[in-house]
Design an enzyme around this catalytic site. Structure first.
Site, PDB file in Angstrom:
ATOM      1  N   GLY A 177       0.802  -1.081  -0.049  1.00 59.52           N
ATOM      2  CA  GLY A 177      -0.039   0.029  -0.020  1.00 59.52           C
ATOM      3  C   GLY A 177       0.908   1.357  -0.180  1.00 59.52           C
ATOM      4  O   GLY A 177       1.967   1.346  -0.599  1.00 59.52           O
ATOM      5  N   ILE A 179       2.623   2.658   2.192  1.00 58.45           N
ATOM      6  CA  ILE A 179       4.075   2.511   2.802  1.00 58.45           C
ATOM      7  C   ILE A 179       4.762   1.465   2.174  1.00 58.45           C
ATOM      8  O   ILE A 179       6.060   1.780   1.622  1.00 58.45           O
ATOM      9  CB  ILE A 179       3.858   2.140   4.209  1.00 58.45           C
ATOM     10  CG1 ILE A 179       3.088   3.396   5.117  1.00 58.45           C
ATOM     11  CG2 ILE A 179       5.402   1.889   4.949  1.00 58.45           C
ATOM     12  CD1 ILE A 179       2.645   2.981   6.752  1.00 58.45           C
ATOM     13  N   THR A 257       7.022  -2.330  11.345  1.00 51.40           N
ATOM     14  CA  THR A 257       6.700  -1.149  11.550  1.00 51.40           C
ATOM     15  C   THR A 257       5.057  -0.757  11.302  1.00 51.40           C
ATOM     16  O   THR A 257       4.790   0.126  11.328  1.00 51.40           O
ATOM     17  CB  THR A 257       7.556  -0.039  10.741  1.00 51.40           C
ATOM     18  OG1 THR A 257       7.287  -0.301   9.454  1.00 51.40           O
ATOM     19  CG2 THR A 257       9.043   0.054  11.174  1.00 51.40           C
ATOM     20  N   SER A 258       4.449  -1.853  11.315  1.00 46.55           N
ATOM     21  CA  SER A 258       2.889  -1.980  10.825  1.00 46.55           C
ATOM     22  C   SER A 258       2.013  -2.249  12.234  1.00 46.55           C
ATOM     23  O   SER A 258       2.005  -1.268  13.084  1.00 46.55           O
ATOM     24  CB  SER A 258       2.618  -3.032   9.901  1.00 46.55           C
ATOM     25  OG  SER A 258       3.177  -4.161  10.100  1.00 46.55           O
ATOM     26  N   ARG A 259       1.771  -3.389  12.535  1.00 51.99           N
ATOM     27  CA  ARG A 259       1.293  -3.822  13.539  1.00 51.99           C
ATOM     28  C   ARG A 259       1.446  -5.041  14.334  1.00 51.99           C
ATOM     29  O   ARG A 259       1.980  -6.092  13.516  1.00 51.99           O
ATOM     30  CB  ARG A 259      -0.495  -4.010  13.304  1.00 51.99           C
ATOM     31  CG  ARG A 259      -1.218  -2.706  12.945  1.00 51.99           C
ATOM     32  CD  ARG A 259      -1.428  -1.842  13.977  1.00 51.99           C
ATOM     33  NE  ARG A 259      -2.378  -0.522  13.748  1.00 51.99           N
ATOM     34  CZ  ARG A 259      -1.492   0.311  13.504  1.00 51.99           C
ATOM     35  NH1 ARG A 259      -0.193   0.775  13.598  1.00 51.99           N
ATOM     36  NH2 ARG A 259      -2.344   1.628  13.351  1.00 51.99           N
ATOM     37  N   GLU A 288       1.690  -2.164  24.798  1.00 53.82           N
ATOM     38  CA  GLU A 288       2.545  -0.937  24.871  1.00 53.82           C
ATOM     39  C   GLU A 288       2.232   0.070  25.870  1.00 53.82           C
ATOM     40  O   GLU A 288       0.959   0.175  26.320  1.00 53.82           O
ATOM     41  CB  GLU A 288       2.488   0.051  23.380  1.00 53.82           C
ATOM     42  CG  GLU A 288       2.991  -0.846  22.324  1.00 53.82           C
ATOM     43  CD  GLU A 288       2.962  -0.075  20.753  1.00 53.82           C
ATOM     44  OE1 GLU A 288       2.558   1.163  20.887  1.00 53.82           O
ATOM     45  OE2 GLU A 288       2.991  -0.675  19.821  1.00 53.82           O
ATOM     46  N   HIS A 308       7.307   2.738  19.033  1.00 55.24           N
ATOM     47  CA  HIS A 308       6.034   3.339  18.160  1.00 55.24           C
ATOM     48  C   HIS A 308       6.337   4.646  17.610  1.00 55.24           C
ATOM     49  O   HIS A 308       5.258   5.433  17.867  1.00 55.24           O
ATOM     50  CB  HIS A 308       4.814   3.011  18.737  1.00 55.24           C
ATOM     51  CG  HIS A 308       3.761   2.801  17.947  1.00 55.24           C
ATOM     52  ND1 HIS A 308       2.644   1.785  18.261  1.00 55.24           N
ATOM     53  CD2 HIS A 308       3.441   2.926  16.520  1.00 55.24           C
ATOM     54  CE1 HIS A 308       1.868   1.750  17.252  1.00 55.24           C
ATOM     55  NE2 HIS A 308       2.273   2.701  16.168  1.00 55.24           N
ATOM     56  N   ILE A 309       7.428   5.052  16.755  1.00 55.84           N
ATOM     57  CA  ILE A 309       7.451   6.287  16.432  1.00 55.84           C
ATOM     58  C   ILE A 309       7.570   6.265  15.002  1.00 55.84           C
ATOM     59  O   ILE A 309       8.131   7.322  14.376  1.00 55.84           O
ATOM     60  CB  ILE A 309       8.975   6.799  17.042  1.00 55.84           C
ATOM     61  CG1 ILE A 309      10.124   5.829  16.427  1.00 55.84           C
ATOM     62  CG2 ILE A 309       8.883   7.021  18.530  1.00 55.84           C
ATOM     63  CD1 ILE A 309      11.463   6.568  16.959  1.00 55.84           C
TER      64      ILE A 309
END
Length: 342
Positions: A177, A179, A257-259, A288, A308-309
């Site tokens: 998608g 990203i 870096t997604s979920r 988190e 989570h940045i």
């Protein structure tokens, strides 16, 4: 029209003020996230709520009878009860792609950090490893040019932190998608071959020299690095499991870096402890914040972790502010909305 604005933003909000009465409060001015009761007290007579993190629950929606639009400045309005909004005929706006560049760039930063051991080298020098007790001029023998080298021993940083190049490596992207496509573009500039798995994108849109759609099993077998760029849901939660991780090349790397939910965490930890996985870089977690004795924090040296940045850039905030302002202008003008959650 009354707009209650509690979102993170960039700029002077003049575009919002031109639409009606603007009340700026909450996270927008540095306060903590509102409780539903606090949000109701502020927005009970609002036509529009613009938020980043406040939970707009069914209770909030029911207590705001004039509400017509709820705008969430995130790529997924997870903090909005979209079903309750839909039942009331309230439009829900969101900001898809607002942090796509940010997430893609962090993904590649983590990739470079993994293959070149950058965080480990930095931490070692900060601890004083591989350093001298005092400044000392290096002597050069007659007839030779000055040689700039840290040390030449098996224990030197040159050996300890020796890594790999990205050129001619195979990158596997799960998700193509906003990203994933940006990561592919950067990877091609580094000379990488790219494999893609995405059931929602046709091979005809992907396939070209150096970029090929494939199967999930083949991607995990063939990729040197696998990077995850998919949303959480019934189709993807638990997708990356022991079987897939166990099929990877010895020393292969994983980036998420997604979920976190798309990976079975226990299987990932096992693969990092015992192989074949050589390392992982993670920005998302099942819970988190992480706790101090979690294996990612306290045990596994082959894991790079960030809190989570991926989307945390000033430019992302500028984009989502402009996107919501533009869609609210369309709403007022009776024009089709570009960022409506369906």
């Amino acid at each position: 029209m009354k707009i209650v604005f509690t979102a993170e933003y960039a700029g002077d909000l003049q575009a919002f003020r031109q639409l009606g009465e603007l009340v700026v409060d909450g996270w927008a001015i540095g306060k903590p996230k509102f409780t539903p009761q606090q949000l109701i007290a502020l927005a009970h007579d609002a036509d529009v709520i613009v938020t980043s993190y406040d939970n707009v629950t069914a209770e909030v929606i029911a207590a705001c009878p004039q509400l017509k639009v709820i705008a969430c400045t995130r790529a997924n309005p997870v903090n909005i009860d979209t079903a309750a909004a839909k039942a009331r005929g309230i439009k829900v706006l969101f900001t898809p792609g607002r942090n796509a560049d940010a997430a893609a760039e962090l993904t590649f930063g983590l990739m470079l950090a993994l293959v070149r051991h950058i965080p480990q080298a930095h931490a070692a020098l900060k601890r004083g490893d591989f350093t001298r007790d005092a400044q000392q001029e290096q002597q050069t023998s007659a007839g030779l040019k000055r040689d700039v080298v840290w040390d030449v021993t098996p224990e030197s940083p040159y050996e300890v932190f020796k890594g790999s190049e990205l050129r001619n490596k195979t990158l596997g992207l799960i998700g193509y998608g906003n990203i994933g496509r940006r990561v592919a573009r950067i990877a091609r500039a580094f000379g990488m071959a790219i494999l893609v798995v995405d059931p929602f994108v046709a091979a005809e849109e992907i396939n070209e020299p150096g970029l090929q759609k494939t199967t999930l099993d083949a991607l995990f077998r063939e990729a040197d690095i696998v990077s995850l760029h998919l949303s959480s849901g019934a189709h993807s939660d638990g997708l990356v499991n022991a079987a897939l991780l166990g099929s990877m090349k010895p020393g292969a790397l994983l980036i998420n870096t997604s979920r976190a939910a798309v990976v079975v965490e226990a299987d990932l930890i096992d693969a990092l402890r015992k192989g074949p996985l050589g390392g992982a870089a993670l920005d998302v977690y099942h819970q988190e914040p992480l706790w101090r004795d979690h294996p990612f924090v306290s045990e596994l040296e082959n894991v790079i972790i960030t809190p989570h940045i991926a989307g945390a850039t000033r430019e992302s905030i500028e984009k989502h502010t402009a996107m919501i302002a533009a869609d609210l202008q369309r709403f007022v003008a009776g024009e089709p909305l570009l960022y409506q959650w369906k």
